[in-house]
Design an enzyme around this catalytic site. Structure first.
Site, PDB file in Angstrom:
ATOM      1  CG  ASN A  10     -46.430 -41.134 -43.541  1.00 29.94           C
ATOM      2  OD1 ASN A  10     -46.411 -42.059 -44.363  1.00 29.94           O
ATOM      3  ND2 ASN A  10     -45.530 -40.161 -43.556  1.00 29.94           N
ATOM      4  CE  LYS A  12     -42.657 -40.897 -41.246  1.00 31.60           C
ATOM      5  NZ  LYS A  12     -41.615 -40.220 -40.442  1.00 31.60           N
ATOM      6  CG  HIS A  94     -43.382 -36.479 -44.910  1.00 33.47           C
ATOM      7  ND1 HIS A  94     -42.106 -36.687 -44.429  1.00 33.47           N
ATOM      8  CD2 HIS A  94     -44.216 -36.785 -43.884  1.00 33.47           C
ATOM      9  CE1 HIS A  94     -42.165 -37.113 -43.187  1.00 33.47           C
ATOM     10  NE2 HIS A  94     -43.443 -37.174 -42.821  1.00 33.47           N
ATOM     11  CD  GLU A  96     -39.561 -39.185 -43.214  1.00 37.96           C
ATOM     12  OE1 GLU A  96     -39.444 -39.294 -41.976  1.00 37.96           O
ATOM     13  OE2 GLU A  96     -40.340 -39.898 -43.893  1.00 37.96           O
ATOM     14  CD  GLU A 162     -43.604 -33.102 -42.258  1.00 35.52           C
ATOM     15  OE1 GLU A 162     -43.700 -34.253 -41.827  1.00 35.52           O
ATOM     16  OE2 GLU A 162     -43.041 -32.833 -43.334  1.00 35.52           O
ATOM     17  N   GLY A 168     -39.508 -38.401 -35.503  1.00 34.12           N
ATOM     18  CA  GLY A 168     -38.763 -39.601 -35.178  1.00 34.12           C
ATOM     19  C   GLY A 168     -37.671 -39.416 -34.148  1.00 34.12           C
ATOM     20  CB  SER A 200     -42.115 -37.107 -31.736  1.00 33.72           C
ATOM     21  OG  SER A 200     -40.896 -37.399 -32.378  1.00 33.72           O
TER      22      SER A 200
END
Length: 239
Positions: A10, A12, A94, A96, A162, A168, A200
């Protein structure tokens, strides 16, 4: 027969046309046996990357979609448009997107249905925050998200776990924590559902994470931006 491990990258909000050099490095590499590679660049690169990857072992996917086929949704992109551009899979839900855009389980479900409608494989993301982990709510949160976000009756749908607190940050759950969550997801999903771990994932920890029961691949963020790192993770899936 065990399903192939899926290693999905991904990108992003990263990547310009110059990023095709990383794609070319992936296309030139030997994909390990038993491993399937998928790259999800920003929407601006999907068509170009899909064209370059046509006929190869590298799949090209997308990072999000709108749930409608078309309409007055300025700035949005439908699953049909992404499929038309060459996307094979679409990530939905996701963390985010959930955090930055307020996407609810119901919205994620509609997007997963849209991806399927367009002939793409939905990759539905679920995961807990650090506060939820620390308060012992992880499995309850995952169960609630699966119930609300995953449509019924879609063969081949992929789930990605996730842990939000690991994305991250360089922090990763213990293998026992990963095993526990993936086992809980597997118990709720139809047999054969591939469950990816995301959070990560790096070349240094890939083999260990990918050896955990019910971990059928990885959803890779920053480490997928460099072909060498992404391929090293794929190699970890084959060990």
């Amino acid at each position: 027969m065990e399903a192939m491990k899926l290693i999905a990258g991904n990108w992003k909000m990263n990547g310009l046309k110059a990023g095709a050099a990383e794609l070319e490095a992936l296309l030139a590499a030997e994909v390990p046996a038993g491993v399937e590679l998928l790259l999800c660049p920003p929407a601006t690169l999907v068509a170009a990357f899909a064209g370059l990857a046509e006929g190869s072992k590298l799949g090209i996917g997308a990072q999000d979609c709108h749930w409608e086929v078309s309409g007055a949704h300025t700035g949005d992109i439908s699953a049909e448009m992404l499929a038309d551009a060459g996307a094979r899979d679409i990530i939905v839900g996701h963390s985010e997107r959930r955090a930055d855009h307020g996407e609810t389980d119901a919205i994620v479900r509609r997007k997963a249905e849209a991806a399927h409608r367009a002939g793409c494989t939905p990759i539905v993301c679920v995961g807990e925050t650090l506060a939820e982990r620390d308060s012992g709510e992880t499995l309850a949160v995952i169960a609630r998200q699966l119930e609300g976000s995953v449509p019924e009756g879609i063969a081949g749908l992929v789930v990605a776990y996730e842990p939000v607190w690991a994305i991250g940050t360089g922090r990763t759950p213990t293998t026992e924590q990963v095993r526990q969550v993936h086992a809980a997801i597997a118990a709720r999903m139809p047999a054969g559902t591939r469950i990816l771990y995301g959070g990560s994932v790096k070349p240094a920890n890939a083999a260990e994470l990918l050896s955990v029961p019910h971990v059928h691949g990885a959803l890779v963020g920053g480490a997928s931006l460099k072909a060498a790192d992404f391929l090293a993770i794929a190699a970890g899936a084959a060990t």
